[in-house]
Design an enzyme around this catalytic site. Structure first.
Site, PDB file in Angstrom:
ATOM      1  N   GLU A   1       0.867  -1.179   0.000  1.00  0.00           N
ATOM      2  CA  GLU A   1       0.000   0.000   0.000  1.00  0.00           C
ATOM      3  C   GLU A   1       0.896   1.219   0.000  1.00  0.00           C
ATOM      4  OE1 GLU A   1      -2.235  -0.336   3.660  1.00  0.00           O
ATOM      5  OE2 GLU A   1      -2.293  -2.501   3.329  1.00  0.00           O
TER       6      GLU A   1
ATOM      7  N   LYS B   1       2.163   4.737   1.591  1.00  0.00           N
ATOM      8  CA  LYS B   1       2.245   5.300   2.932  1.00  0.00           C
ATOM      9  C   LYS B   1       1.769   6.744   2.845  1.00  0.00           C
ATOM     10  CE  LYS B   1       5.316   5.341   6.912  1.00  0.00           C
ATOM     11  NZ  LYS B   1       5.383   6.726   7.311  1.00  0.00           N
TER      12      LYS B   1
ATOM     13  N   ASP C   1       0.906  10.385   3.974  1.00  0.00           N
ATOM     14  CA  ASP C   1       1.653  11.246   4.888  1.00  0.00           C
ATOM     15  C   ASP C   1       0.716  12.240   5.558  1.00  0.00           C
ATOM     16  OD1 ASP C   1       3.842  12.154   6.183  1.00  0.00           O
ATOM     17  OD2 ASP C   1       4.597  13.366   4.524  1.00  0.00           O
TER      18      ASP C   1
ATOM     19  N   TYR D   1      -6.703   1.926   6.347  1.00  0.00           N
ATOM     20  CA  TYR D   1      -5.891   0.827   5.841  1.00  0.00           C
ATOM     21  C   TYR D   1      -5.807  -0.393   6.742  1.00  0.00           C
ATOM     22  CZ  TYR D   1      -2.658   3.678   8.624  1.00  0.00           C
ATOM     23  OH  TYR D   1      -2.094   4.432   9.611  1.00  0.00           O
TER      24      TYR D   1
ATOM     25  N   LYS E   1      10.736   3.911   2.463  1.00  0.00           N
ATOM     26  CA  LYS E   1      10.639   5.361   2.278  1.00  0.00           C
ATOM     27  C   LYS E   1      11.113   5.771   0.892  1.00  0.00           C
ATOM     28  CE  LYS E   1       9.175   6.921   6.302  1.00  0.00           C
ATOM     29  NZ  LYS E   1       9.629   7.932   7.197  1.00  0.00           N
TER      30      LYS E   1
ATOM     31  N   CYS F   1      16.855  46.826   6.238  1.00  0.00           N
ATOM     32  CA  CYS F   1      15.686  46.393   5.485  1.00  0.00           C
ATOM     33  C   CYS F   1      15.887  46.660   3.992  1.00  0.00           C
ATOM     34  CB  CYS F   1      14.457  47.143   5.993  1.00  0.00           C
ATOM     35  SG  CYS F   1      12.980  46.808   5.021  1.00  0.00           S
TER      36      CYS F   1
ATOM     37  N   CYS G   1      13.415  49.619   2.972  1.00  0.00           N
ATOM     38  CA  CYS G   1      13.407  50.976   3.517  1.00  0.00           C
ATOM     39  C   CYS G   1      14.698  51.343   4.240  1.00  0.00           C
ATOM     40  CB  CYS G   1      12.212  51.150   4.456  1.00  0.00           C
ATOM     41  SG  CYS G   1      12.443  50.318   6.028  1.00  0.00           S
TER      42      CYS G   1
ATOM     43  N   CYS H   1      11.788  44.488  10.597  1.00  0.00           N
ATOM     44  CA  CYS H   1      12.028  45.867  10.207  1.00  0.00           C
ATOM     45  C   CYS H   1      11.121  46.711  11.101  1.00  0.00           C
ATOM     46  CB  CYS H   1      11.677  46.084   8.740  1.00  0.00           C
ATOM     47  SG  CYS H   1      11.554  47.838   8.358  1.00  0.00           S
TER      48      CYS H   1
ATOM     49  N   CYS I   1       7.725  51.660   5.853  1.00  0.00           N
ATOM     50  CA  CYS I   1       8.312  50.565   5.084  1.00  0.00           C
ATOM     51  C   CYS I   1       7.211  50.060   4.127  1.00  0.00           C
ATOM     52  CB  CYS I   1       8.780  49.465   6.030  1.00  0.00           C
ATOM     53  SG  CYS I   1       9.508  48.066   5.203  1.00  0.00           S
TER      54      CYS I   1
HETATM   55  P1  AMP Z   1       6.149   6.179  11.290  1.00  0.00           P
HETATM   56  O1  AMP Z   1       5.295   7.315  11.808  1.00  0.00           O
HETATM   57  O2  AMP Z   1       7.236   6.637  10.373  1.00  0.00           O
HETATM   58  O3  AMP Z   1       6.568   5.243  12.381  1.00  0.00           O
HETATM   59  O4  AMP Z   1       5.205   5.354  10.340  1.00  0.00           O
HETATM   60  C1  AMP Z   1       4.103   4.684  10.841  1.00  0.00           C
HETATM   61  C2  AMP Z   1       2.878   5.400  10.427  1.00  0.00           C
HETATM   62  O5  AMP Z   1       2.658   5.310   9.035  1.00  0.00           O
HETATM   63  C3  AMP Z   1       1.649   4.772  10.999  1.00  0.00           C
HETATM   64  O6  AMP Z   1       1.419   5.193  12.299  1.00  0.00           O
HETATM   65  C4  AMP Z   1       0.592   5.278  10.073  1.00  0.00           C
HETATM   66  O7  AMP Z   1       0.069   6.468  10.597  1.00  0.00           O
HETATM   67  C5  AMP Z   1       1.316   5.640   8.803  1.00  0.00           C
HETATM   68  N1  AMP Z   1       0.787   4.984   7.579  1.00  0.00           N
HETATM   69  C6  AMP Z   1       0.509   5.641   6.437  1.00  0.00           C
HETATM   70  N2  AMP Z   1       0.032   4.820   5.502  1.00  0.00           N
HETATM   71  C7  AMP Z   1      -0.020   3.590   6.053  1.00  0.00           C
HETATM   72  C8  AMP Z   1      -0.452   2.309   5.573  1.00  0.00           C
HETATM   73  N3  AMP Z   1      -0.900   2.133   4.322  1.00  0.00           N
HETATM   74  N4  AMP Z   1      -0.391   1.279   6.444  1.00  0.00           N
HETATM   75  C9  AMP Z   1       0.070   1.445   7.709  1.00  0.00           C
HETATM   76  N5  AMP Z   1       0.491   2.621   8.206  1.00  0.00           N
HETATM   77  C10 AMP Z   1       0.453   3.687   7.394  1.00  0.00           C
HETATM   78 ZN    ZN Z   2      11.524  48.173   6.113  1.00  0.00          ZN
END
Ligand code: AMP
Ligand code: ZN
Length: 669
Positions: free
Chosen positions: A111, A113, A115, A223, A310, A404, A407, A422, A428
């Protein structure tokens, strides 16, 4: 049809439409029709609080205010993930797995990851019970009210096989489109844009006012199912199951039977991920079979059956040509690196953020250096390092700007502040223009017929130097300006004149006091009711107000200690700008309309504090009751009225008023 049934039918229709729109991306009715149905439901619920339901689709708009998030133990621990960065790492992981699972074949689910901020949702009998942040993995914060405002989170599940109680884990993400829109608005208001989607998403979960969360275009991608005796055998099938119950589970997931298969997935998505609407920072690989997962177990920190891979943040090398300095509305200076143009992640990059003087010193970056530039989750690329081997022997450390760029004033830096300022507030140009732009902006004075370009022109031509000067502008002065026709000059003057009707809380925001954003301005306006009272308030008094901390209090005191600011306010007052709260919005003091009434107060309120509410009851002849009984005349309920109180009120047939109604009835009498 009974009212109760009508309400229930409407709710299930709306749940279904929500699911079609936000999860399946496939609406079957128009937005307008949806809004009408929602309004209808809201009206019925207002009239019949006895049928209220915490998971009604009307709860999506938020409104509940959480002062302090409760800490909740996770029923099942939320683990972290081990990280890997190369093919070798993955092969080493497979080797470790095969030591435990010797005989059987092993499949993996891959899957993306996502963010964002991790979240655990608990469902009981098909209904959302709780939403808790990861916290330290053992316990997190209860953010249920905020999560309910995210439309793709099902409040009620559908389909078969739903376990009576389970948790589902996922990630709250902020898609790029909404993120950029939020930032555009912030920039227009002279505020610092948010740096990346991840922090903004996790920050959103901890906002106290859930109606603010409702305005943020957050998504919840799920997930993983967690619980005892769940009707699933593999990770891959569980994704489909969760999808069928109404959860938003991304379709981008594959099942493979080797590490080679994993690498194929990684290679495809390493580049293709840039086309996704939300940020991803890697791939998560999970042993597919849940029995095998159980055999593998966990380390102290992470499951042995899962691994994150990663993606490398895209990094390039280029030359730092020069550093320039930008001045914001508040005078804050931001250093910006000018680079030899270079391609990263499909876009051409010429500039990178350097944040502040400390950051420059830490990197020891110098003009002429070969620098490593990275574009990770951040919108603005950043310099992450210097190739010291390539450095010119004659290069000199970078001297941070002393004056600055706009000005020439000598820059200041106060203790504890990362940024230089500033101090030339008065002349300014970016500060002068920025303050006026903020004053006229939509969320402040909302002045029509005037935009940023015109403001800059008016300042340049010497017609205005301050927002208070706007009120002196005359059509005849404007006509000689470039591209200014009779009509547009009139619109501008009329727009300015109309702004005297803008309510005090917005005026307070428009003044541009540091750290006094929209919400804080509202709080202060309703609390102090008039600008004079706010001016008189000292640090301690200010900090005594709900949600006002030291930083804000200090800034307000500093603002009013400057004669110049007070002169501005006096001038605005003379022009008719609102400097007191609109009385009709305020509770009425003293009458006898509550004579003989016993009133119970419950929950958290928005416009007035509980104490003020109780005082009002007494001042209008009523008595405050401590608990609900047959003698109770009615209850004034804010958000978060306790369920047992609610049940009792319903049983005794005691009427429940919300804050709006209470204020309205007092004022209309
Ligand atoms: P880390 O924060 O780097 O330890 O990564 C773990 C975190 O990745 C988990 O706590 C999840 O919040 C996140 N995460 C994002 N996508 C997934 C996924 N598909 N499966 C499991 N964890 C995921
Ligand atoms: Zn200024």
């Amino acid at each position: 049809m009974s009212i109760e049934k009508e309400i229930k039918d409407l709710r299930s229709q709306l749940h279904q439409y929500n699911h079609e729109y936000y999860v399946l991306d496939n609406a079957s009715i128009s937005d307008y029709e949806f809004d009408m149905l929602l309004k209808k439901l809201q009206a019925l619920e207002d009239k019949h609080p006895e049928y209220s339901d915490d998971n009604s689709p009307t709860k999506r708009v938020g409104g509940a205010v959480t002062k302090k998030f409760d800490t909740v133990m996770h029923q099942h621990r939320m683990y972290s993930l081990d990280n890997s960065y190369s093919q070798e790492d993955l092969q080493a992981w497979e080797k470790r797995i095969k030591k435990v699972i010797e005989e059987e074949a092993i499949e993996y689910t891959c899957e993306l990851k996502y963010d964002g901020a991790s979240i655990s949702l608990t469902y009981e009998n098909g209904v959302l019970l709780k939403a808790v942040t990861r916290g330290d993995g053992f316990q997190g914060d209860d953010v249920t009210e905020n999560i309910k405002t995210i439309k793709s989170v099902p409040l009620r599940l559908k389909g078969n096989d739903i376990p009576s109680k389970f948790d589902i884990r996922g990630e709250i993400v902020l898609p790029f489109e909404g993120f950029h829109k939020m930032n555009d608005e912030r920039i227009a208001l002279g505020e610092e844009p948010y740096a990346n989607t991840r922090n903004t998403a996790s920050g959103s979960l901890k906002l106290q006012d859930s109606s603010e969360v409702a305005k943020r275009p957050l998504e919840c991608l799920l997930y993983s199912l967690v619980g005892d005796q769940l009707p699933i055998e593999t990770q891959f099938t569980s994704l489909g199951k969760a999808r069928s119950w109404g959860f938003k589970v991304p379709e981008i997931a594959v099942k493979v039977d080797s590490i080679e298969g994993v690498l194929d997935f990684v290679n495809v998505w390493d580049t293709k991920r840039h086309q996704l609407p939300y940020e991803t920072d890697g791939v998560v690989i999970k042993v597919n079979d849940l029995k095998q997962q159980e055999l593998l177990g966990h380390t102290a920190k992470a499951p042995r059956w899962a691994m994150a891979y990663k993606f490398k943040a895209e990094q390039v090398v280029t030359t730092l040509e020069s550093v320039s300095y930008q001045v914001g509305r508040t005078g804050a200076i931001t250093p910006v690196a000018n680079l030899t143009a270079v391609e990263i992640a499909g876009t051409t990059v010429k500039r990178a953020s350097l944040h502040n003087a400390d950051q420059i010193a830490k990197l020891d970056v110098r003009v002429g250096d070969q620098v490593y530039v990275e574009k990770g989750g951040e919108i603005i690329p950043k310099i992450v390092g210097v190739n010291f081997e390539e450095r010119d022997v004659n290069s000199q450390p970078l001297a941070y700007a002393a004056t600055c760029p706009e000005c020439d004033s000598v820059l200041l830096r106060t203790d504890g502040d990362a940024k230089h300022y500033c101090p030339n507030e008065q002349s300014c140009p970016p500060q002068v223009i920025g303050r006026i732009e903020h004053y006229i902006s939509r969320k402040a004075m909302d002045i029509e017929g005037l935009g940023g370009e015109t403001v800059a022109l008016l300042v340049k031509e010497g017609l205005i130097n301050d927002f208070t000067d706007l009120y002196d502008l005359e059509v005849s002065q404007l006509l000689p300006l470039e591209r200014m026709a009779q009509k547009s000059a009139e619109n501008l003057v009329n727009g300015v004149a109309a702004s005297i009707h803008i309510p005090f809380e917005k005026v307070l925001f428009a003044l541009g006091i540091r750290f006094v954003g929209e919400t804080v301005a509202k709080k202060l306006a309703f609390h102090f009711k008039a600008i004079e009272a706010l001016k008189e308030a000292d640090q301690e008094t200010l900090e005594g107000v709900d949600e006002i901390g030291t930083k804000i209090a200090q800034s307000v005191v500093a603002y009013f200690s400057e004669t110049l600011n007070w002169n501005r306010i006096e001038k605005l007052k003379l022009k008719g700008v609102q400097m007191v709260i609109d009385e009709s919005q305020l509770p009425k003091v003293s009458s006898s309309i509550l004579d003989g009434k016993i009133i119970v107060v419950s929950g958290v309120f928005e416009k007035i504090s509980r104490n003020d509410l109780k005082k009002m009851i007494e001042e209008n002849g009523g008595k405050v009751g401590s608990s609900i009984s047959s003698k109770t005349s009615f209850i004034v309920a804010g958000d978060k009225m306790g369920p047992s109180k609610l049940a009792k009120a319903q049983k005794l047939g005691v009427e429940i008023w919300d804050e709006e109604r209470f204020l309205l009835e007092l004022n209309d009498s």
